[in-house]
Every structure is written in structure tokens, then in C-alpha cells.
Write an enzyme that holds these catalytic residues in place. Structure first.
Site, PDB file in Angstrom:
ATOM      1  N   GLN A  31       0.814  -1.213   0.000  1.00 38.74           N
ATOM      2  CA  GLN A  31       0.000   0.000   0.000  1.00 38.74           C
ATOM      3  C   GLN A  31       0.849   1.265   0.000  1.00 38.74           C
ATOM      4  O   GLN A  31       2.055   1.212   0.229  1.00 38.74           O
ATOM      5  CB  GLN A  31      -0.906  -0.002   1.240  1.00 38.74           C
ATOM      6  CG  GLN A  31      -0.134  -0.191   2.545  1.00 38.74           C
ATOM      7  CD  GLN A  31      -0.945  -0.870   3.639  1.00 38.74           C
ATOM      8  OE1 GLN A  31      -2.163  -0.873   3.594  1.00 38.74           O
ATOM      9  NE2 GLN A  31      -0.257  -1.420   4.627  1.00 38.74           N
ATOM     10  N   GLU A 106       0.869  -8.564  11.469  1.00 37.24           N
ATOM     11  CA  GLU A 106       0.701  -7.457  10.510  1.00 37.24           C
ATOM     12  C   GLU A 106       1.294  -7.897   9.173  1.00 37.24           C
ATOM     13  O   GLU A 106       2.400  -8.419   9.119  1.00 37.24           O
ATOM     14  CB  GLU A 106       1.415  -6.213  11.080  1.00 37.24           C
ATOM     15  CG  GLU A 106       1.687  -5.096  10.101  1.00 37.24           C
ATOM     16  CD  GLU A 106       0.429  -4.437   9.516  1.00 37.24           C
ATOM     17  OE1 GLU A 106      -0.411  -3.959  10.281  1.00 37.24           O
ATOM     18  OE2 GLU A 106       0.320  -4.406   8.271  1.00 37.24           O
ATOM     19  N   GLY A 138      -2.836 -12.164   8.174  1.00 32.03           N
ATOM     20  CA  GLY A 138      -3.579 -12.609   9.355  1.00 32.03           C
ATOM     21  C   GLY A 138      -4.499 -13.789   9.073  1.00 32.03           C
ATOM     22  O   GLY A 138      -4.730 -14.627   9.944  1.00 32.03           O
ATOM     23  N   ASP A 155      -7.889  -5.363  13.984  1.00 31.95           N
ATOM     24  CA  ASP A 155      -7.693  -3.914  13.851  1.00 31.95           C
ATOM     25  C   ASP A 155      -7.329  -3.635  12.388  1.00 31.95           C
ATOM     26  O   ASP A 155      -6.201  -3.290  12.061  1.00 31.95           O
ATOM     27  CB  ASP A 155      -6.568  -3.485  14.804  1.00 31.95           C
ATOM     28  CG  ASP A 155      -6.349  -1.988  14.812  1.00 31.95           C
ATOM     29  OD1 ASP A 155      -7.139  -1.258  14.172  1.00 31.95           O
ATOM     30  OD2 ASP A 155      -5.378  -1.551  15.455  1.00 31.95           O
ATOM     31  N   SER A 156      -8.328  -3.815  11.530  1.00 35.23           N
ATOM     32  CA  SER A 156      -8.055  -3.808  10.099  1.00 35.23           C
ATOM     33  C   SER A 156      -8.275  -2.437   9.477  1.00 35.23           C
ATOM     34  O   SER A 156      -8.838  -1.536  10.087  1.00 35.23           O
ATOM     35  CB  SER A 156      -8.992  -4.799   9.412  1.00 35.23           C
ATOM     36  OG  SER A 156     -10.314  -4.321   9.472  1.00 35.23           O
ATOM     37  N   THR A 157      -7.862  -2.324   8.220  1.00 34.47           N
ATOM     38  CA  THR A 157      -8.248  -1.169   7.410  1.00 34.47           C
ATOM     39  C   THR A 157      -9.663  -1.424   6.881  1.00 34.47           C
ATOM     40  O   THR A 157     -10.293  -2.417   7.235  1.00 34.47           O
ATOM     41  CB  THR A 157      -7.260  -1.000   6.238  1.00 34.47           C
ATOM     42  OG1 THR A 157      -7.170  -2.254   5.549  1.00 34.47           O
ATOM     43  CG2 THR A 157      -5.883  -0.628   6.720  1.00 34.47           C
TER      44      THR A 157
HETATM   45  N1  AG3 Z   1      -8.210   0.827  11.612  1.00 32.90           N
HETATM   46  C1  AG3 Z   1      -9.520   1.282  11.163  1.00 32.90           C
HETATM   47  C2  AG3 Z   1      -9.420   2.495  10.308  1.00 32.90           C
HETATM   48  C3  AG3 Z   1     -10.553   2.708   9.411  1.00 32.90           C
HETATM   49  C4  AG3 Z   1     -10.600   4.132   9.018  1.00 32.90           C
HETATM   50  N2  AG3 Z   1     -11.215   4.299   7.768  1.00 32.90           N
HETATM   51  C5  AG3 Z   1     -11.127   5.423   7.024  1.00 32.90           C
HETATM   52  N3  AG3 Z   1     -10.477   6.450   7.453  1.00 32.90           N
HETATM   53  N4  AG3 Z   1     -11.711   5.419   5.872  1.00 32.90           N
HETATM   54  C6  AG3 Z   1      -7.370   1.767  12.187  1.00 32.90           C
HETATM   55  C7  AG3 Z   1      -6.032   1.258  12.513  1.00 32.90           C
HETATM   56  C8  AG3 Z   1      -5.495   1.916  13.722  1.00 32.90           C
HETATM   57  N5  AG3 Z   1      -4.772   1.014  14.529  1.00 32.90           N
END
Ligand code: AG3
Length: 279
Positions: A31, A106, A138, A155-157
Site C-alpha cells: 500500500q 501485521e 492474518g 484492527d483492520s483497514t
Molecule cells: N483501523 C480502522 C481504520 C478505518 C478508518 N477508515 C477510514 N479512514 N476510511 C485503524 C487502525 C489503527 N490502529
């Protein structure tokens, strides 16, 4: 000259930050990673154009993704975080004395490296002796375990790109198997304002993989889309409402947002949210 960064939440809505300094911009195997220093919210970690955290409000997200599960469980010793390479979730987990080992899985080593360099207040606990970092997908990692973890935290995106599989039934099934008989799974589940259909799906999938207790809770994250955020709480034995308070009458960790009153309050969902996941 004023430099601004905007994350578009939809085609028509976004959030903009006036940038003091661009500290890092680069591309890893997975990414695009950026760290921006802003005037109002401190440093931002941005992955593929999406704000993952800001120094000013990350405590809310990280306290809320960790403490409801860790205070519901009687004695969490082995905890797994999937994603979360910034270390914010790990920082909250190691505040609990009962933790023997916290594993961070990760996929992208560069997220950890960049966070260690530019976000020390978030990543500080990654060096603790009871923290182990694994660089692996993961989905693959969790499938190797059975009856091992007390708590798994996802704790994903957002569910696009590498994180897509973290919202699938097969992954939830593997998490179920990887958890002990009283284990708890918590997944960040996006914005109830923008992603209610996704939340409905997550709810059905978690119930289908046989978690007897599936609940959602919510919190305020000012810099995430809509400002309102949610987490799925799937548990094999302990109910987060009934259980809390009995065994742990007072908070034993230092927090800025989470409290036992907050714990009780966040599971009381606004009506439109409650309606979406009923049944
Ligand atoms: N994980 C969730 C972030 C999602 C935010 N989405 C967005 N900004 N479109 C955060 C990781 C922090 N440890």
C-alpha cells in the site's frame, strides 16, 4: 502557501486537514503509506489515502477496540491482534497485568517500521518483552491455531484491498477455532452511518459461525468517516453486559476514554443501529 490533505469519505463528503509538514510518503509492497503532521490533530498515519489514526484522537479508537473485550474476559493471557501495525492496540493490551503474550500479526512490515519512527506515542509498546510481531497475512496465521487465544482483535483497514478477507465467514470461522472455549473476537466494523449493510452482514456471518453471543458497540472517532464508529463483539461464553462489573469492580488500567460506565453505555445502541442487527 497552505497545504491541505483531504480524505474523501464519499464522492461528496470528505475531511480536510491543514498540513504542517509531510514527514513520509512511500509505497510498500502492499500500500501507499504517508505520515503527515497537521496543525489540529498532530501526526496522521494514512494508508492508501485513508486516515488510519491521528495522534489527537487515536486513544478513543484503541481503548475501545481493546478494553471492552479485555475487561469482559476473566483473565486474558494470550491475545492476538490482526492488522494494527501502528501498535496502538498493543499499547492498550499490555496495560492489563494478566497478559502473558500479545501477538501482533501485521502483513506489512513497513507500517510497523514507519510507526516506530514517526509515531512513538502509539507504537511504544511494540518493544515490550511480552509482545511478539509476526509479519504474515492474518488470515493465514490465524488458520494455524486451535483453542489457543483468549481474545482476538481485528484492527483492520476498510474492507478493500488486503483487508477484504478479514470480513469473510471463512476468516471468522478460523478465529472461532483459534479461540479457547471462553474466547472473544472483536472486529472493527466501520461507520454505522455509511456502512450499515456491511454491519448487517458481519452480524449474520458471526452468528452463522456459531458464536453464541454477538453484539455491536459504538464510539465517537472525530476523524473517521461520519465520526461514528462501530465494533463487533463475538463471544463464546462471556456476555459483555452481564459479566462486566462482577469480577472487575474497578478499572485497573489507566485510560482517557474507556471506563466501566462507558463499557455499559456503548452496547446500548441508537435505534437505527439496533434495528439493523436485531434477530
Ligand atoms: N483501523 C480502522 C481504520 C478505518 C478508518 N477508515 C477510514 N479512514 N476510511 C485503524 C487502525 C489503527 N490502529
Amino acid at each position: 502557501m497552505h497545504l491541505w490533505y483531504t480524505e474523501y469519505h464519499t464522492e461528496n463528503v470528505g475531511i480536510s486537514f491543514k498540513v504542517r509538514e509531510t514527514l513520509f510518503v512511500g509505497r510498500s509492497k502492499y500500500q501507499e503509506i504517508a505520515v503527515l503532521d497537521t496543525f489540529e490533530f498532530g501526526r496522521l498515519l494514512v494508508l492508501d489515502g485513508l486516515v488510519m489514526l491521528t495522534e489527537r484522537d487515536e486513544f478513543i479508537y484503541h481503548e475501545l477496540i481493546v478494553h471492552p473485550a479485555l475487561f469482559t474476559h476473566k483473565c486474558p493471557q494470550n491475545v492476538l491482534v490482526i492488522g494494527g501495525g501502528d501498535g496502538g492496540s498493543i499499547r492498550e493490551i499490555v496495560k492489563h497485568d494478566c497478559i502473558k503474550e500479545a501477538i501482533l500479526c501485521e502483513i506489512d512490515p513497513q507500517v510497523v517500521e514507519i510507526s516506530k519512527k514517526y509515531l512513538p506515542s502509539v507504537s511504544s509498546a511494540l518493544e515490550y518483552p511480552n509482545v511478539k510481531i509476526i509479519y504474515e497475512d492474518g488470515i493465514k496465521f490465524v488458520s494455524k491455531f486451535s483453542n489457543y487465544f483468549d481474545v482476538i482483535i481485528v484492527d483492520s483497514t476498510d474492507p478493500i484491498g488486503p483487508a477484504k478477507g478479514l470480513f469473510e465467514s471463512s476468516f471468522y470461522r478460523d478465529c472461532f477455532r483459534a479461540l479457547k472455549e471462553d474466547g472473544i473476537l472483536v472486529c472493527q466494523s466501520e461507520s454505522p452511518i455509511y456502512h450499515l449493510d456491511l454491519i448487517k452482514e458481519i452480524n449474520l456471518k458471526l452468528k452463522e459461525v456459531d458464536f453464541p453471543i454477538v453484539k455491536f458497540y459504538y464510539g465517537i472517532i472525530p476523524t473517521y468517516p461520519s465520526g461514528m464508529w462501530s465494533w463487533a463483539f463475538a463471544s463464546k461464553k462471556f456476555d459483555p453486559i452481564k459479566y462486566i462489573g462482577k469480577e472487575r469492580e474497578q478499572l485497573t488500567v489507566k485510560t482517557k476514554y474507556y471506563s466501566l460506565d462507558i463499557h455499559k453505555g456503548i452496547f446500548n445502541l441508537p435505534l437505527f443501529f439496533k434495528e439493523a442487527i436485531k434477530g
